[in-house]
Design a protein around this motif. Structure first.
Motif, PDB file in Angstrom:
ATOM      1  N   GLN A   1      -7.932   1.815   5.053  1.00  0.00           N
ATOM      2  CA  GLN A   1      -9.088   1.034   5.481  1.00  0.00           C
ATOM      3  C   GLN A   1      -8.974   0.692   6.970  1.00  0.00           C
ATOM      4  OE1 GLN A   1      -6.870   0.266   3.027  1.00  0.00           O
ATOM      5  NE2 GLN A   1      -7.812  -1.107   1.534  1.00  0.00           N
ATOM      6  N   GLN A   2     -10.041   0.917   7.709  1.00  0.00           N
ATOM      7  CA  GLN A   2      -9.992   0.747   9.162  1.00  0.00           C
ATOM      8  C   GLN A   2      -9.714  -0.691   9.577  1.00  0.00           C
ATOM      9  OE1 GLN A   2     -13.553   2.383  10.845  1.00  0.00           O
ATOM     10  NE2 GLN A   2     -12.950   4.499  10.457  1.00  0.00           N
ATOM     11  N   ASP A   3     -10.197  -1.647   8.795  1.00  0.00           N
ATOM     12  CA  ASP A   3     -10.034  -3.041   9.202  1.00  0.00           C
ATOM     13  C   ASP A   3      -8.872  -3.732   8.498  1.00  0.00           C
ATOM     14  OD1 ASP A   3     -11.127  -3.050   6.662  1.00  0.00           O
ATOM     15  OD2 ASP A   3     -12.361  -4.835   7.047  1.00  0.00           O
ATOM     16  N   ALA A   4      -8.086  -2.978   7.724  1.00  0.00           N
ATOM     17  CA  ALA A   4      -7.045  -3.600   6.899  1.00  0.00           C
ATOM     18  C   ALA A   4      -6.005  -4.303   7.756  1.00  0.00           C
ATOM     19  CB  ALA A   4      -6.374  -2.552   6.021  1.00  0.00           C
ATOM     20  N   ARG A   5      -5.538  -3.644   8.801  1.00  0.00           N
ATOM     21  CA  ARG A   5      -4.498  -4.258   9.621  1.00  0.00           C
ATOM     22  C   ARG A   5      -5.035  -5.494  10.340  1.00  0.00           C
ATOM     23  NH1 ARG A   5      -0.008  -1.591  13.611  1.00  0.00           N
ATOM     24  NH2 ARG A   5       0.555  -3.513  14.691  1.00  0.00           N
ATOM     25  N   ALA A   6      -6.242  -5.392  10.859  1.00  0.00           N
ATOM     26  CA  ALA A   6      -6.822  -6.530  11.574  1.00  0.00           C
ATOM     27  C   ALA A   6      -6.971  -7.733  10.650  1.00  0.00           C
ATOM     28  CB  ALA A   6      -8.174  -6.143  12.169  1.00  0.00           C
ATOM     29  N   ARG A   7      -7.422  -7.491   9.429  1.00  0.00           N
ATOM     30  CA  ARG A   7      -7.570  -8.591   8.470  1.00  0.00           C
ATOM     31  C   ARG A   7      -6.225  -9.221   8.165  1.00  0.00           C
ATOM     32  NH1 ARG A   7     -10.630  -5.763   3.675  1.00  0.00           N
ATOM     33  NH2 ARG A   7     -10.143  -7.759   2.644  1.00  0.00           N
ATOM     34  N   CYS A   8      -5.208  -8.393   8.008  1.00  0.00           N
ATOM     35  CA  CYS A   8      -3.855  -8.894   7.744  1.00  0.00           C
ATOM     36  C   CYS A   8      -3.361  -9.740   8.914  1.00  0.00           C
ATOM     37  CB  CYS A   8      -2.919  -7.710   7.501  1.00  0.00           C
ATOM     38  SG  CYS A   8      -1.175  -8.141   7.324  1.00  0.00           S
ATOM     39  N   GLU A   9      -3.507  -9.230  10.129  1.00  0.00           N
ATOM     40  CA  GLU A   9      -3.013  -9.939  11.303  1.00  0.00           C
ATOM     41  C   GLU A   9      -3.795 -11.220  11.575  1.00  0.00           C
ATOM     42  OE1 GLU A   9      -3.200  -6.947  14.292  1.00  0.00           O
ATOM     43  OE2 GLU A   9      -1.195  -6.159  13.828  1.00  0.00           O
ATOM     44  N   ASN A  10      -5.022 -11.278  11.100  1.00  0.00           N
ATOM     45  CA  ASN A  10      -5.837 -12.487  11.305  1.00  0.00           C
ATOM     46  C   ASN A  10      -5.593 -13.548  10.240  1.00  0.00           C
ATOM     47  OD1 ASN A  10      -7.045 -11.502  13.634  1.00  0.00           O
ATOM     48  ND2 ASN A  10      -8.729 -10.530  12.509  1.00  0.00           N
ATOM     49  N   GLY A  11      -4.660 -13.285   9.341  1.00  0.00           N
ATOM     50  CA  GLY A  11      -4.282 -14.304   8.368  1.00  0.00           C
ATOM     51  C   GLY A  11      -4.990 -14.239   7.039  1.00  0.00           C
ATOM     52  N   SER A  12      -5.735 -13.167   6.787  1.00  0.00           N
ATOM     53  CA  SER A  12      -6.405 -13.039   5.496  1.00  0.00           C
ATOM     54  C   SER A  12      -5.378 -12.892   4.372  1.00  0.00           C
ATOM     55  CB  SER A  12      -7.328 -11.815   5.498  1.00  0.00           C
ATOM     56  OG  SER A  12      -8.340 -11.948   6.468  1.00  0.00           O
ATOM     57  N   GLU A  13      -5.802 -13.215   3.158  1.00  0.00           N
ATOM     58  CA  GLU A  13      -4.899 -13.059   2.021  1.00  0.00           C
ATOM     59  C   GLU A  13      -4.550 -11.591   1.831  1.00  0.00           C
ATOM     60  OE1 GLU A  13      -5.108 -15.325  -1.886  1.00  0.00           O
ATOM     61  OE2 GLU A  13      -5.863 -13.354  -2.475  1.00  0.00           O
ATOM     62  N   VAL A  14      -3.282 -11.320   1.641  1.00  0.00           N
ATOM     63  CA  VAL A  14      -2.828  -9.948   1.445  1.00  0.00           C
ATOM     64  C   VAL A  14      -1.976  -9.858   0.195  1.00  0.00           C
ATOM     65  CG1 VAL A  14      -2.859  -9.420   3.922  1.00  0.00           C
ATOM     66  CG2 VAL A  14      -0.747 -10.274   2.856  1.00  0.00           C
ATOM     67  N   TRP A  15      -1.864  -8.626  -0.308  1.00  0.00           N
ATOM     68  CA  TRP A  15      -0.866  -8.288  -1.302  1.00  0.00           C
ATOM     69  C   TRP A  15       0.278  -7.595  -0.564  1.00  0.00           C
ATOM     70  CZ3 TRP A  15      -0.938  -8.187  -6.957  1.00  0.00           C
ATOM     71  CH2 TRP A  15      -1.941  -8.998  -7.487  1.00  0.00           C
ATOM     72  N   TYR A  16       1.386  -7.370  -1.285  1.00  0.00           N
ATOM     73  CA  TYR A  16       2.569  -6.791  -0.651  1.00  0.00           C
ATOM     74  C   TYR A  16       3.024  -5.569  -1.440  1.00  0.00           C
ATOM     75  CZ  TYR A  16       2.587 -11.289   1.691  1.00  0.00           C
ATOM     76  OH  TYR A  16       2.215 -12.395   2.411  1.00  0.00           O
ATOM     77  N   SER A  17       3.558  -4.590  -0.694  1.00  0.00           N
ATOM     78  CA  SER A  17       3.922  -3.333  -1.348  1.00  0.00           C
ATOM     79  C   SER A  17       4.844  -2.516  -0.454  1.00  0.00           C
ATOM     80  CB  SER A  17       2.656  -2.511  -1.635  1.00  0.00           C
ATOM     81  OG  SER A  17       2.103  -2.018  -0.413  1.00  0.00           O
ATOM     82  N   ALA A  18       5.250  -1.370  -0.997  1.00  0.00           N
ATOM     83  CA  ALA A  18       5.919  -0.361  -0.189  1.00  0.00           C
ATOM     84  C   ALA A  18       4.894   0.284   0.744  1.00  0.00           C
ATOM     85  CB  ALA A  18       6.552   0.701  -1.093  1.00  0.00           C
ATOM     86  N   TRP A  19       5.408   0.988   1.756  1.00  0.00           N
ATOM     87  CA  TRP A  19       4.545   1.674   2.718  1.00  0.00           C
ATOM     88  C   TRP A  19       3.577   2.613   1.998  1.00  0.00           C
ATOM     89  CZ3 TRP A  19       3.635   2.262   7.999  1.00  0.00           C
ATOM     90  CH2 TRP A  19       2.978   3.437   8.383  1.00  0.00           C
ATOM     91  N   GLY A  20       2.313   2.552   2.386  1.00  0.00           N
ATOM     92  CA  GLY A  20       1.335   3.523   1.940  1.00  0.00           C
ATOM     93  C   GLY A  20       0.641   3.216   0.630  1.00  0.00           C
ATOM     94  N   HIS A  21       1.068   2.184  -0.091  1.00  0.00           N
ATOM     95  CA  HIS A  21       0.426   1.862  -1.362  1.00  0.00           C
ATOM     96  C   HIS A  21      -0.979   1.296  -1.105  1.00  0.00           C
ATOM     97  CE1 HIS A  21       0.078   0.654  -5.570  1.00  0.00           C
ATOM     98  NE2 HIS A  21      -0.436  -0.480  -5.133  1.00  0.00           N
ATOM     99  N   GLN A  22      -1.947   1.783  -1.858  1.00  0.00           N
ATOM    100  CA  GLN A  22      -3.328   1.347  -1.671  1.00  0.00           C
ATOM    101  C   GLN A  22      -3.997   1.085  -3.019  1.00  0.00           C
ATOM    102  OE1 GLN A  22      -5.638   3.454   1.374  1.00  0.00           O
ATOM    103  NE2 GLN A  22      -3.831   4.718   1.767  1.00  0.00           N
ATOM    104  N   GLU A  23      -4.851   0.080  -3.020  1.00  0.00           N
ATOM    105  CA  GLU A  23      -5.688  -0.227  -4.170  1.00  0.00           C
ATOM    106  C   GLU A  23      -7.051  -0.659  -3.654  1.00  0.00           C
ATOM    107  OE1 GLU A  23      -4.038  -2.972  -7.006  1.00  0.00           O
ATOM    108  OE2 GLU A  23      -1.985  -2.354  -6.516  1.00  0.00           O
TER     109      GLU A  23
END
Length: 394
Positions: A343-365
């Motif tokens: 997702q193009q905005d995934a990193r930006a959302r994460c860095e802006n403090g949005s709620e995230v899940w955690y995983s190994a590299w590359g896992h997507q849902e």
């Protein structure tokens, strides 16, 4: 053209060993030609020499220089209320990492009566450019000298390692029958990239295959980009230890923890090595999986999916750290947002403090942003398993 494409695919795969994602200014990508520290009279002498090296050669990422030095300095933890320590263990970090990798594990092992020491592999702790001159042979020599020193201070010497460090300590233990046991966290015995062997060839022709883009990302405890030579040195350690394990069996107690979803290791190959090349009755493989439920002999299975922590699966590095770790834990200061998300905005959302899940590299849902998992919700269970393997007594 086809061979070039194969080479690029191979290097991109093993580059994930250090989660390469950013670069800083050009100075970070050039070598300081620092001389490896291989001679010292005591551990405190080694620490002083290393501190001088870091002060003179580190590219500091912030004005918190003391914190950055502390994260990269070799350290020692002694058991409390124990005058005569009979057991010692040396812990060796992975590619691009630092002694901070063991800040939790060292404390846990010291609580069980071990004198714990960590070391800093040459090329690490200063800046990524210094990995241009790094050599696995220097890493081997450094470990050998620390083992020799520790043997003069304790009766029983153990070794532990993470990723590349796991390769180094296993290789050494197979040559030295005095080593009494191993603790291996995500040991890098075999990459999941079939063409990883091309890294040494690539290093002859290109210093960097990926430098990243300046994005203001900082992590004082590890490198976030890696020259091709660093990947080549990892491969050498992997190749050496796998050759040894084909012909030898390690008979001392061994603990291994791996994740089925590890994005950089061939975990099936590592399980096979555990079954065929480690044969002590106390051995234990701690296997994090979302799919396997039936435990095999010597294998403990832990479900990686932990929705109470918003964890989808276990990562390569997450095994090392307690949920209480101030840097990488549940409420830690470091969130690794570059996690291979499409997702193009995934990193930006994460860095802006949005709620995230955690995983190994590359896992997507769908409809989820995943940051890298940097802690182990079953850390205490892992420590209990290690204790059962090493037969720790009060």
């Amino acid at each position: 053209m086809f061979r070039k494409a194969q080479l690029l695919i191979a290097i991109i795969g093993i580059t994930m060993l250090v989660a390469c994602q950013t670069t800083k200014e050009h100075d970070m990508l050039t070598t300081t030609n620092a001389t490896p520290i291989l001679e010292f009279e005591s551990f405190s002498h080694y620490q002083r020499l290393t501190q001088d090296l870091l002060v003179n050669h580190r590219y500091f990422l912030s004005n918190q220089t003391d914190d950055e030095l502390a994260a990269n300095m070799p350290f020692e933890v002694k058991p409390r209320k124990q005058l005569n320590v009979s057991k010692g263990i040396i812990l060796v970090h992975g590619l691009g990492d630092s002694p901070f990798s063991f800040v939790d594990l060292a404390s846990s092992l010291a609580n069980e009566g071990f004198l714990v020491r960590t070391i800093l592999l040459s090329g690490h702790g200063t800046k990524p450019g210094d990995m241009l001159d790094a050599s696995y042979k220097d890493w081997q020599l450094l470990l050998e000298r620390h083992v020799r020193l520790l043997k003069t201070e304790v009766d029983d010497v153990y070794l532990g390692g993470f990723s590349t460090g796991g390769n180094l300590v296993t290789s050494y233990a197979l040559r030295d029958d005095d080593i009494q046991g191993l603790v291996l966290i995500s040991p890098g015995f075999k990459s999941d990239t079939a063409l990883a062997s091309l890294a040494p060839i690539a290093a002859w022709f290109k210093d960097w295959l990926y430098k990243g883009q300046p994005q203001g990302y900082k992590n004082s405890a590890r490198y976030m980009t890696m020259p091709t030579n660093g990947l080549a040195q990892y491969y050498h350690t992997s190749d050496i230890v796998m050759d040894q394990l084909e012909d030898a069996v390690y008979k001392k107690p061994t603990f291994i923890a791996i994740s089925e979803d590890d994005s950089v290791l061939d975990t099936n190959a590592i399980k096979s090595v555990f079954n065929h090349s480690f044969n002590n009755k106390n051995n234990r493989l701690l296997y994090f999986s979302n799919h396997q439920t039936v435990e095999e002999e010597g294998v403990s299975v832990i479900n990686s999916y932990r929705p109470e922590f918003r964890i989808s699966n276990m990562s390569h590095m997450g095994l090392l750290f307690s949920p209480d770790n101030p840097h990488y834990g549940v409420d830690g200061s470091q969130r690794v947002c570059n996690n291979g998300q499409a997702q193009q905005d995934a990193r930006a959302r994460c860095e802006n403090g949005s709620e995230v899940w955690y995983s190994a590299w590359g896992h997507q849902e769908p409809n989820k942003v995943h940051a890298r998992l940097t802690f182990n919700p079953s850390y205490n269970r892992m420590i209990d398993e290690i204790k059962s393997v090493l037969v720790v007594t009060e």
